[in-house]
Enzyme design. Structure first.
Site, PDB file in Angstrom:
ATOM      1  N   HIS A  54       0.679  -1.230  -0.070  1.00 23.50           N
ATOM      2  CA  HIS A  54       0.020  -0.129  -0.087  1.00 23.50           C
ATOM      3  C   HIS A  54       0.711   1.215   0.002  1.00 23.50           C
ATOM      4  CE1 HIS A  54       0.702  -0.524   4.230  1.00 23.50           C
ATOM      5  NE2 HIS A  54       0.407   0.389   4.502  1.00 23.50           N
ATOM      6  N   HIS A  56       1.443   4.034   2.021  1.00 20.79           N
ATOM      7  CA  HIS A  56       2.079   4.536   3.052  1.00 20.79           C
ATOM      8  C   HIS A  56       3.360   4.564   3.056  1.00 20.79           C
ATOM      9  CE1 HIS A  56      -1.984   3.942   5.665  1.00 20.79           C
ATOM     10  NE2 HIS A  56      -2.183   5.001   4.838  1.00 20.79           N
ATOM     11  N   ASP A  58       5.947   4.181   5.066  1.00 24.52           N
ATOM     12  CA  ASP A  58       6.987   3.004   5.620  1.00 24.52           C
ATOM     13  C   ASP A  58       6.780   1.951   4.778  1.00 24.52           C
ATOM     14  OD1 ASP A  58       4.102   3.073   6.479  1.00 24.52           O
ATOM     15  OD2 ASP A  58       4.646   1.973   8.314  1.00 24.52           O
ATOM     16  N   HIS A  59       5.998   1.833   3.728  1.00 27.57           N
ATOM     17  CA  HIS A  59       5.919   0.611   3.042  1.00 27.57           C
ATOM     18  C   HIS A  59       6.518   0.978   1.610  1.00 27.57           C
ATOM     19  CE1 HIS A  59       3.692  -1.827   5.880  1.00 27.57           C
ATOM     20  NE2 HIS A  59       3.413  -0.729   6.310  1.00 27.57           N
ATOM     21  N   HIS A 112      -7.704  -0.377   5.291  1.00 27.63           N
ATOM     22  CA  HIS A 112      -6.414   0.272   5.937  1.00 27.63           C
ATOM     23  C   HIS A 112      -6.113   1.401   4.704  1.00 27.63           C
ATOM     24  CE1 HIS A 112      -3.102   1.120   8.204  1.00 27.63           C
ATOM     25  NE2 HIS A 112      -2.350   1.102   7.347  1.00 27.63           N
ATOM     26  N   ASP A 135      -0.505  -4.073   5.917  1.00 24.89           N
ATOM     27  CA  ASP A 135      -1.195  -3.719   7.344  1.00 24.89           C
ATOM     28  C   ASP A 135      -2.623  -3.780   7.153  1.00 24.89           C
ATOM     29  OD1 ASP A 135       1.222  -2.708   7.774  1.00 24.89           O
ATOM     30  OD2 ASP A 135       0.700  -0.515   7.820  1.00 24.89           O
ATOM     31  N   HIS A 174       4.372  -5.455  10.150  1.00 24.22           N
ATOM     32  CA  HIS A 174       5.082  -4.704  11.335  1.00 24.22           C
ATOM     33  C   HIS A 174       5.038  -6.068  12.238  1.00 24.22           C
ATOM     34  CE1 HIS A 174       4.809  -0.535  10.323  1.00 24.22           C
ATOM     35  NE2 HIS A 174       3.450  -0.782   9.727  1.00 24.22           N
TER      36      HIS A 174
END
Length: 258
Positions: A54, A56, A58-59, A112, A135, A174
């Site tokens: 996705h 975001h 941090d991905h 999400h 996530d 995570h």
């Protein structure tokens, strides 16, 4: 098929999926490309694909850099998710292959984010398949409903992912397992499997080892969100439908201070 965990940032995981016969590899959410490519070099992997779950940061935040470092690499992401650096957009049900021995199925698992993709990966060997859930599904938990509804998360978790073969290994984005299990124990204090998994996960983290993967079968036993269709779980939170129960468990988790 070999799968390697690559810890990134504070508590993220990227993953390297290696087709051992050809040496070709895919990387999932390589937010720290240098670290990911170093692991690939150590195992002699030829990285061909990026599988982004996705948008975001941090991905997907390492996608532009990995394209600079590996000219010609293909970066996949959901068609409606606006993934940074994406070169190839995926729809639900699209299929990819890696090295001739590994098959990858894109599963649209929204909530999400609207376009979140989980990747179901299988090999021609007889080992269990794997699913990379970003996530959407965590071990004993799920992601926050940032861009979707409880109905969507119920569909994504309990129908789409929940219907995968029970031995399927779950690789999430995570390391949240201990906290998730501590919360799960407040929903189902009598659930022995949650207690056993929490004890194991706590020992893993003390040893600085990952708690991932679990399996789809195990998630059916320990994950309160994936158990939202069970009458006994609905009764515990005072709800009468799976989606309503999903929404209430998410509300409880968001306000829980463990």
């Amino acid at each position: 098929m070999k799968i390697l965990h690559i810890p990134c940032l504070e508590d993220n995981y990227a993953y390297l999926i290696l087709d051992e016969r050809s040496g070709e590899a895919a990387v999932v959410d390589p937010v720290e490309p240098e670290k990911v490519l170093q692991v690939a070099k150590e195992v002699g992997a030829d990285v061909k694909l990026v599988l982004t779950t996705h948008h975001h940061w941090d991905h997907a935040g390492g996608n532009d850099k990995i394209r600079q470092m590996v000219p010609g690499i293909k970066v996949f992401g959901g068609s409606i998710d606006n993934v940074r650096g994406c070169t190839n957009k995926l729809e639900n049900g699209d299929r990819l292959s890696l090295g001739g021995g590994v098959e990858i199925l894109a599963l649209h698992t929204p909530c999400h984010t609207k376009g979140h993709i989980s990747y179901f990966v299988s090999s021609k060997d007889e080992e269990p398949p794997a699913v990379f859930t970003g996530d959407t599904l965590f071990i004993a938990g799920c992601g926050k409903f940032f861009e979707g509804t409880a109905d969507q998360m119920y569909q994504s978790l309990c129908i789409t992912l929940g219907s995968l073969p029970k031995p399927t290994r779950v690789y999430c984005g995570h390391e949240y397992t201990v906290k998730n299990l501590q919360f799960a124990a407040t929903v189902e204090p009598e659930n022995v499997k949650i207690k056993e998994k929490l004890s194991w996960a706590s020992n893993q983290r003390r040893a600085k080892l990952p708690t991932i993967p679990s399996t789809i079968g195990e998630e059916h036993d320990i994950n309160p969100f994936m158990r939202a269709d069970l009458p006994e779980i609905q009764a515990k939170v005072g709800c009468s439908s799976p989606a309503e129960t999903m929404k209430e468990i998410r509300r409880l988790k968001d306000t829980w201070r463990g």
